[in-house]
Design a protein around this motif. Structure first.
Motif, PDB file in Angstrom:
ATOM      1  N   GLY A 132       8.087  -2.074   7.509  1.00 34.39           N
ATOM      2  CA  GLY A 132       7.634  -2.455   6.176  1.00 34.39           C
ATOM      3  C   GLY A 132       6.295  -3.172   6.176  1.00 34.39           C
TER       4      GLY A 132
ATOM      5  N   VAL B  55       2.166   1.124   2.686  1.00 34.39           N
ATOM      6  CA  VAL B  55       2.902   1.159   3.950  1.00 34.39           C
ATOM      7  C   VAL B  55       2.593   2.510   4.575  1.00 34.39           C
ATOM      8  CG1 VAL B  55       5.072   1.986   2.910  1.00 34.39           C
ATOM      9  CG2 VAL B  55       5.122   0.802   5.095  1.00 34.39           C
TER      10      VAL B  55
ATOM     11  N   GLN C 161       2.766   0.371  -2.358  1.00 36.91           N
ATOM     12  CA  GLN C 161       3.885  -0.519  -2.647  1.00 36.91           C
ATOM     13  C   GLN C 161       3.546  -1.493  -3.778  1.00 36.91           C
ATOM     14  OE1 GLN C 161       6.909   0.049  -0.854  1.00 36.91           O
ATOM     15  NE2 GLN C 161       5.598   1.812  -0.502  1.00 36.91           N
TER      16      GLN C 161
ATOM     17  N   GLN D  31       6.744   2.310   8.332  1.00 34.93           N
ATOM     18  CA  GLN D  31       7.884   2.356   7.417  1.00 34.93           C
ATOM     19  C   GLN D  31       9.109   1.609   7.943  1.00 34.93           C
ATOM     20  OE1 GLN D  31       8.276   6.517   6.452  1.00 34.93           O
ATOM     21  NE2 GLN D  31       6.885   6.359   4.712  1.00 34.93           N
TER      22      GLN D  31
END
Length: 68
Positions: free
Chosen positions: A25, A17, A59, A22
């Motif tokens: 997402g 990300v 992530q 952010q």
């Protein structure tokens, strides 16, 4: 929980990300070129630079690096 630094190395395909994504997402997929975070873990993910030049926090690891 995002992967630990020990689980990430150059050549891996990962989902990151980026800073501007952010709030939403939104994930970006790419190949790790360089690890930028020195600590063994980070609550928001280890920061990396992709081969495309994009920078973001990992992530998920998508696939392992190809072997020799």
């Amino acid at each position: 929980m995002p992967p630990l630094r020990s689980q990430i190395r150059p050549g891996l395909t990962v989902d990151i990300v980026q800073k501007q994504d952010q709030p939403t997402g939104k994930l970006t997929r790419g190949i790790v070129a360089q690890l930028l975070t020195r600590s063994p873990s980070h609550p928001h993910g280890i920061k990396v630079r992709l081969t495309s030049g994009q920078v973001g926090r990992v992530q998920a690891v998508v696939s392992p690096a190809p072997g020799p």
